[in-house]
Write an enzyme that holds these catalytic residues in place. Structure first.
Site, mmCIF file in Angstrom:
data_model
loop_
_atom_site.group_PDB
_atom_site.id
_atom_site.type_symbol
_atom_site.label_atom_id
_atom_site.label_comp_id
_atom_site.label_asym_id
_atom_site.label_seq_id
_atom_site.Cartn_x
_atom_site.Cartn_y
_atom_site.Cartn_z
ATOM 1 N N ASP A 175 0.867 -1.170 0.000
ATOM 2 C CA ASP A 175 0.000 0.000 0.000
ATOM 3 C C ASP A 175 0.914 1.235 0.000
ATOM 4 O O ASP A 175 2.122 1.125 0.259
ATOM 5 C CB ASP A 175 -0.901 -0.040 1.235
ATOM 6 C CG ASP A 175 -1.873 1.117 1.280
ATOM 7 O OD1 ASP A 175 -2.414 1.475 0.215
ATOM 8 O OD2 ASP A 175 -2.086 1.674 2.368
ATOM 9 N N ARG A 176 0.348 2.416 -0.277
ATOM 10 C CA ARG A 176 1.203 3.606 -0.318
ATOM 11 C C ARG A 176 1.249 4.345 1.013
ATOM 12 O O ARG A 176 2.295 4.416 1.662
ATOM 13 C CB ARG A 176 0.727 4.575 -1.420
ATOM 14 C CG ARG A 176 1.744 5.694 -1.704
ATOM 15 C CD ARG A 176 1.193 6.765 -2.619
ATOM 16 N NE ARG A 176 0.342 7.725 -1.888
ATOM 17 C CZ ARG A 176 -0.079 8.880 -2.407
ATOM 18 N NH1 ARG A 176 0.251 9.196 -3.661
ATOM 19 N NH2 ARG A 176 -0.845 9.687 -1.690
ATOM 20 N N ASP A 177 0.107 4.896 1.439
ATOM 21 C CA ASP A 177 0.088 5.793 2.593
ATOM 22 C C ASP A 177 0.226 5.021 3.899
ATOM 23 O O ASP A 177 -0.529 4.082 4.171
ATOM 24 C CB ASP A 177 -1.198 6.611 2.586
ATOM 25 C CG ASP A 177 -1.309 7.469 1.329
ATOM 26 O OD1 ASP A 177 -0.295 8.093 0.959
ATOM 27 O OD2 ASP A 177 -2.385 7.481 0.707
ATOM 28 N N TYR A 187 -4.919 13.132 1.460
ATOM 29 C CA TYR A 187 -5.175 13.812 0.186
ATOM 30 C C TYR A 187 -4.039 14.767 -0.176
ATOM 31 O O TYR A 187 -4.258 15.909 -0.574
ATOM 32 C CB TYR A 187 -6.524 14.548 0.242
ATOM 33 C CG TYR A 187 -7.655 13.645 0.662
ATOM 34 C CD1 TYR A 187 -8.117 12.645 -0.175
ATOM 35 C CD2 TYR A 187 -8.241 13.774 1.920
ATOM 36 C CE1 TYR A 187 -9.149 11.786 0.211
ATOM 37 C CE2 TYR A 187 -9.264 12.925 2.327
ATOM 38 C CZ TYR A 187 -9.712 11.936 1.463
ATOM 39 O OH TYR A 187 -10.717 11.093 1.848
ATOM 40 N N SER A 200 -8.801 7.842 -3.494
ATOM 41 C CA SER A 200 -10.129 8.410 -3.720
ATOM 42 C C SER A 200 -10.081 9.913 -3.936
ATOM 43 O O SER A 200 -11.024 10.495 -4.466
ATOM 44 C CB SER A 200 -11.051 8.079 -2.539
ATOM 45 O OG SER A 200 -10.631 8.749 -1.368
ATOM 46 N N ARG A 222 -10.727 -0.794 -6.852
ATOM 47 C CA ARG A 222 -10.605 -0.291 -5.483
ATOM 48 C C ARG A 222 -10.625 -1.429 -4.468
ATOM 49 O O ARG A 222 -11.529 -2.247 -4.440
ATOM 50 C CB ARG A 222 -11.742 0.693 -5.173
ATOM 51 C CG ARG A 222 -11.633 1.300 -3.776
ATOM 52 C CD ARG A 222 -12.681 2.386 -3.539
ATOM 53 N NE ARG A 222 -12.660 2.843 -2.159
ATOM 54 C CZ ARG A 222 -11.809 3.738 -1.654
ATOM 55 N NH1 ARG A 222 -10.914 4.288 -2.459
ATOM 56 N NH2 ARG A 222 -11.834 4.086 -0.390
ATOM 57 N N LYS A 223 -9.603 -1.480 -3.625
ATOM 58 C CA LYS A 223 -9.583 -2.447 -2.538
ATOM 59 C C LYS A 223 -10.771 -2.210 -1.614
ATOM 60 O O LYS A 223 -11.100 -1.053 -1.347
ATOM 61 C CB LYS A 223 -8.263 -2.324 -1.753
ATOM 62 C CG LYS A 223 -7.021 -2.667 -2.567
ATOM 63 C CD LYS A 223 -5.738 -2.413 -1.795
ATOM 64 C CE LYS A 223 -5.449 -0.931 -1.626
ATOM 65 N NZ LYS A 223 -4.108 -0.655 -1.033
#
Length: 326
Positions: free
Chosen positions: A147-149, A158, A192, A246-247
């Site tokens: 995952d990224r964040d 965001y 998102s 989307r997960k």
């Protein structure tokens, strides 16, 4: 089967459609399309497109498609070349000796009778064909999915500012270790903010490239990056697209697998949310790690509830990246 029947068959097997371009086509174009309706209705998808719709972006072709063109369409093909995706098969009733750089295949001496006979041959074996074999030696290398964040970079909700991008401590060592063990490394991230319209694409690109630049400074890299902008009930068009990516849906993992030819059972997922691990589990990833974070208690609770109904689901809580085994 001959080459051309095989080409049509493999197009369909790989999820593509047969595409005819209406402009400058022969007057009897409907006769060329008829066999798909009379022999393969519901089995071979086929469409007719106008050049204006493709050039404007109102409609698109995909890379899996097979675009059928005729020798009379040289001029329109030149105009469509920048936007026309998919393989291109040129049908010519005359012998063609010169290669056209804008097409991939040329079927010389193909008239309407020859075309119909070829599709009859394909129809005769349609239910006897086997799956397409993949590259030799493929699906042997595992992948480290990230995952990224709060996994690759510290979470800035965001984020639109590349100056705020900061790597998570130890992520570079994990990526280097994975590559040393023969793993691919892929980023699979829900974003998102794109689908909500809160993050312009140019800002997302800058943030993404800053992440890659920081990794490069540490001497490591990511082999593939996939993002999902879908967000339910958002009015922005991008937010309505590709819900399956989307997960906790598995779409991003499927995209990576299609490109990198991954051994999913030996692969590893590291995420900080339940949706990360549920998506990986659904895609067949064999080893799942929930990285400790401020939301650990909630995410772990959700996973344990899922585990009650799915005993084969197993995961490990990792305090830091040193506890992730690759």
């Amino acid at each position: 089967m001959m080459q051309w029947e095989t080409l049509i068959l493999e197009t369909v097997q790989l999820g593509g459609s047969i595409v005819f371009v209406e402009d400058k086509a022969p007057k009897d174009l409907s006769a060329w399309m008829m066999p798909f309706q009379s022999l393969f209705l519901g089995e071979i998808p086929f469409v007719k497109r106008r050049a204006q719709d493709l050039l404007s972006g109102r409609l698109q072709t995909s890379f899996q498609d097979l675009v059928i063109l005729f020798s009379e369409q040289d001029e329109i093909l030149t105009k469509l070349n920048p936007v026309l995706q998919g393989q291109r098969l040129l049908l010519s009733s005359n012998a063609v000796t010169e290669k056209n750089p804008l097409v991939d295949f040329i079927w010389s001496g193909c008239d309407l009778k020859t075309w119909a006979e070829a599709l009859q041959r394909l129809h005769a074996v349609w239910n006897q064909v086997s799956a397409i074999e993949d590259y030799q030696g493929s699906h042997q290398g595992p992948c480290l999915f990230l995952d990224r964040d709060d996994v690759v970079v510290k979470n800035v909700p965001y984020n639109r500012d590349p100056a705020l991008v900061e790597l998570m401590p130890g992520i570079d060592d994990l990526i280097k270790k994975a590559h040393a063990q023969g793993f691919w490394v892929a980023l699979v991230t829900n974003q998102s903010g794109l689908g909500r319209g809160w993050i312009p694409w140019t800002d997302y690109q800058k943030v993404h490239q800053k992440m890659l630049s920081l990794l490069a400074e540490k001497g490591c890299w990511i082999d593939d990056c996939v993002w999902a902008g879908f967000y339910e009930k958002e009015p922005v068009p991008q937010g309505r697209q590709f819900a399956g990516l989307r997960k906790p849906r598995t779409g991003m993992f499927q995209l990576v697998n299609a490109k990198l030819k991954v051994n999913m059972a030996k692969s590893v997922m590291v995420g900080d949310s339940a949706s990360d691990l549920l998506a990986a589990f659904g895609a067949g990833v064999g080893h799942l790690y929930l990285l400790s974070s401020e939301k650990l208690e909630k995410e772990q609770k959700d996973l344990l509830q899922f585990q009650l109904k799915n005993p084969s689901f197993q995961f490990t809580v990792a305090k830091d990246f040193s506890q992730v085994k690759v």
